[in-house]
Design a protein around this motif. Structure first.
Motif, PDB file in Angstrom:
ATOM      1  N   LEU A  91       0.800  -1.230   0.000  1.00 26.56           N
ATOM      2  CA  LEU A  91       0.000   0.000   0.000  1.00 26.56           C
ATOM      3  C   LEU A  91       0.833   1.280   0.000  1.00 26.56           C
ATOM      4  N   LEU A  92       2.140   1.161   0.138  1.00 21.38           N
ATOM      5  CA  LEU A  92       2.993   2.343   0.146  1.00 21.38           C
ATOM      6  C   LEU A  92       3.446   2.678  -1.281  1.00 21.38           C
ATOM      7  N   SER A  93       3.802   3.936  -1.503  1.00 24.45           N
ATOM      8  CA  SER A  93       4.355   4.339  -2.789  1.00 24.45           C
ATOM      9  C   SER A  93       5.834   3.987  -2.835  1.00 24.45           C
ATOM     10  N   PRO A  94       6.417   3.864  -4.030  1.00 24.34           N
ATOM     11  CA  PRO A  94       7.860   3.621  -4.101  1.00 24.34           C
ATOM     12  C   PRO A  94       8.670   4.693  -3.390  1.00 24.34           C
ATOM     13  N   THR A  95       8.207   5.935  -3.470  1.00 25.11           N
ATOM     14  CA  THR A  95       8.916   7.026  -2.789  1.00 25.11           C
ATOM     15  C   THR A  95       8.895   6.840  -1.277  1.00 25.11           C
ATOM     16  N   ARG A  96       7.733   6.458  -0.741  1.00 21.44           N
ATOM     17  CA  ARG A  96       7.626   6.250   0.707  1.00 21.44           C
ATOM     18  C   ARG A  96       8.451   5.050   1.156  1.00 21.44           C
ATOM     19  N   ILE A  97       8.484   4.006   0.351  1.00 19.32           N
ATOM     20  CA  ILE A  97       9.304   2.836   0.681  1.00 19.32           C
ATOM     21  C   ILE A  97      10.773   3.247   0.779  1.00 19.32           C
ATOM     22  N   ALA A  98      11.218   4.049  -0.185  1.00 17.55           N
ATOM     23  CA  ALA A  98      12.611   4.504  -0.181  1.00 17.55           C
ATOM     24  C   ALA A  98      12.907   5.380   1.030  1.00 17.55           C
ATOM     25  N   GLU A  99      11.945   6.220   1.412  1.00 20.20           N
ATOM     26  CA  GLU A  99      12.135   7.077   2.583  1.00 20.20           C
ATOM     27  C   GLU A  99      12.283   6.262   3.862  1.00 20.20           C
ATOM     28  N   LEU A 100      11.460   5.215   3.982  1.00 21.47           N
ATOM     29  CA  LEU A 100      11.453   4.416   5.207  1.00 21.47           C
ATOM     30  C   LEU A 100      12.608   3.423   5.271  1.00 21.47           C
ATOM     31  N   TYR A 101      12.920   2.784   4.126  1.00 20.92           N
ATOM     32  CA  TYR A 101      13.805   1.625   4.162  1.00 20.92           C
ATOM     33  C   TYR A 101      15.003   1.713   3.216  1.00 20.92           C
ATOM     34  N   GLY A 102      15.062   2.751   2.397  1.00 21.14           N
ATOM     35  CA  GLY A 102      16.060   2.726   1.341  1.00 21.14           C
ATOM     36  C   GLY A 102      15.588   1.731   0.297  1.00 21.14           C
ATOM     37  N   HIS A 103      16.393   0.722   0.007  1.00 21.77           N
ATOM     38  CA  HIS A 103      15.992  -0.357  -0.900  1.00 21.77           C
ATOM     39  C   HIS A 103      15.815  -1.617  -0.071  1.00 21.77           C
ATOM     40  N   VAL A 104      14.604  -2.161  -0.018  1.00 20.93           N
ATOM     41  CA  VAL A 104      14.330  -3.344   0.807  1.00 20.93           C
ATOM     42  C   VAL A 104      15.063  -4.549   0.231  1.00 20.93           C
ATOM     43  N   GLU A 105      15.929  -5.150   1.037  1.00 21.34           N
ATOM     44  CA  GLU A 105      16.698  -6.327   0.606  1.00 21.34           C
ATOM     45  C   GLU A 105      16.525  -7.497   1.558  1.00 21.34           C
ATOM     46  N   ASP A 106      15.835  -7.257   2.674  1.00 22.39           N
ATOM     47  CA  ASP A 106      15.658  -8.307   3.672  1.00 22.39           C
ATOM     48  C   ASP A 106      14.384  -7.991   4.454  1.00 22.39           C
ATOM     49  N   PHE A 107      13.978  -8.906   5.312  1.00 20.22           N
ATOM     50  CA  PHE A 107      12.770  -8.696   6.103  1.00 20.22           C
ATOM     51  C   PHE A 107      12.927  -7.458   6.988  1.00 20.22           C
ATOM     52  N   VAL A 108      11.908  -6.627   6.995  1.00 20.01           N
ATOM     53  CA  VAL A 108      11.896  -5.452   7.874  1.00 20.01           C
ATOM     54  C   VAL A 108      10.528  -5.357   8.539  1.00 20.01           C
ATOM     55  N   ALA A 109      10.491  -4.685   9.672  1.00 19.11           N
ATOM     56  CA  ALA A 109       9.233  -4.480  10.386  1.00 19.11           C
ATOM     57  C   ALA A 109       8.472  -3.313   9.753  1.00 19.11           C
ATOM     58  N   PRO A 110       7.148  -3.373   9.750  1.00 15.82           N
ATOM     59  CA  PRO A 110       6.363  -2.257   9.206  1.00 15.82           C
ATOM     60  C   PRO A 110       6.411  -1.051  10.133  1.00 15.82           C
ATOM     61  N   SER A 111       6.104   0.102   9.573  1.00 16.60           N
ATOM     62  CA  SER A 111       6.048   1.315  10.386  1.00 16.60           C
ATOM     63  C   SER A 111       4.891   1.217  11.376  1.00 16.60           C
ATOM     64  N   ALA A 112       4.999   1.951  12.466  1.00 14.83           N
ATOM     65  CA  ALA A 112       3.995   1.877  13.530  1.00 14.83           C
ATOM     66  C   ALA A 112       2.631   2.366  13.077  1.00 14.83           C
TER      67      ALA A 112
END
Length: 343
Positions: free
Chosen positions: A28-49
């Protein structure tokens, strides 16, 4: 042969789980928001609160994509030759009650929810799904591909359509589910991802003739176009093309061709498919589950990253293996009866 088939069946189910879990925090996030939160996702990460759907889940958690696929697999095994629509609908309702009790926000999708409400109001299953055209059927169809041999293709497509009937009984949804099921079935039979993709296009063409016709781009044509669009492109450029031109929403004609495009960019590598999908934005967990599931079917569990599988949350690997073995046994029985009939 049975051992290899079970390995590939496990590859489909666990590959799908990897794609689902990696895309869980970015859905549900935009590519821009994903980059802001995680950079480039390469492994499992927790979702934002404040994530609208995934908040509170740990890194590596599976979602509805994997849970409903495993649920469908169990219904297929218990139903035998005739799919038990009543048991399937009740199982979906029980599943939603369970995830609500767990505090999950990832509930039944729009087409499935609408159809179940109609069935509860007395509408026959074949009519209840007459407007379901989103990707819920395709996201959970992998067990049909495991259970059904790739030939005869008409039988595989018919079983996919049967599994769609109560919730997604439309030409677009059936074509989408048939494509994914055919790719998985080809993989379990020993095909590589390129052959599986060709079989998917053929299955989508046949699936499009079934169910209630609804308007929308032809799934077979869009799969073939999507793969050609990204073929030979660098990953960053391919992601842009998938986001901008193919689309990553819940509509079947976006997310299913997008998953096949991801399979092309990843060159059949299931983990790479999961990573690419997680960074697309939109329906990342479903695109990842479909793409990595198809890739996993074509490579087998033994080719998947074992350390990352061990970090998945919310899935019992022993139960998945037992289900895979049951589905492969049903597949072998169908293949055997087909040979006897041919003789």
């Amino acid at each position: 042969m049975a051992a290899e088939a079970i390995d590939r069946a496990m590859g489909a189910l666990i590959g799908g789980a990897l794609g689902d879990a990696l895309g869980m925090p970015t859905q549900l996030l935009s590519p821009t928001r994903i980059a802001e939160l995680y950079g480039h996702v390469e492994d499992f990460v927790a979702p934002s609160a404040d994530h609208p759907v995934s908040k509170g889940l740990p890194a590596g958690a599976i979602t509805d994509d994997t849970e409903q696929a495993l649920l469908l697999g169990r219904i297929l095994v218990s139903s035998g030759d005739r799919f038990d629509h009543a048991r399937w609908v009740n199982a979906l309702l029980d599943w939603e009650r369970d995830v609500k009790a767990r505090g999950s926000y990832d509930l039944l999708g729009p087409s499935t929810k609408r159809a179940i409400d109609a069935i509860n109001d007395g509408v026959p299953p074949e009519q209840a799904g007459s407007s379901g055209d989103t990707n819920g059927a395709a996201m959970r169809i992998a067990p049909v591909g495991i259970m059904m041999p790739p030939e005869p293709l008409d039988a595989l497509v018919a079983k996919a359509a049967e599994a769609c009937r109560a919730t997604h009984n439309t030409s677009i949804a059936i074509a989408s589910a048939a494509a994914v099921a055919a790719a998985v079935s080809s993989g379990v039979a020993g095909s590589d991802w390129r052959v599986a993709s060709d079989r998917a296009v053929a299955a989508a063409r046949r699936g499009a003739t079934l169910g209630h016709w609804v308007t929308g781009g032809d799934i077979a044509a869009r799969i073939a176009w999507a793969q050609k669009l990204v073929r030979g492109k660098a990953e960053k450029e391919a992601i842009r093309l998938i986001v901008d031109l193919i689309g990553t929403g819940v509509a079947s004609q976006e997310s299913v061709p997008a998953a096949f495009a991801v399979l092309e960019v990843a060159q059949g590598d299931a983990w790479r498919a999961a990573v690419i999908s997680a960074n697309l934005g939109g329906d990342t967990d479903t695109i990842g589950a479909i793409a990595a599931g198809m890739a996993g079917a074509c490579s087998g569990l033994s080719c998947l990253p074992q350390g990352r599988i061990a970090r998945l949350k919310g899935i019992d690997l022993a139960e998945v293996r037992a289900l895979a073995a049951d589905l492969v046994a049903a597949r072998n029985a169908k293949a055997g009866s087909g040979k006897e009939a041919a003789a």
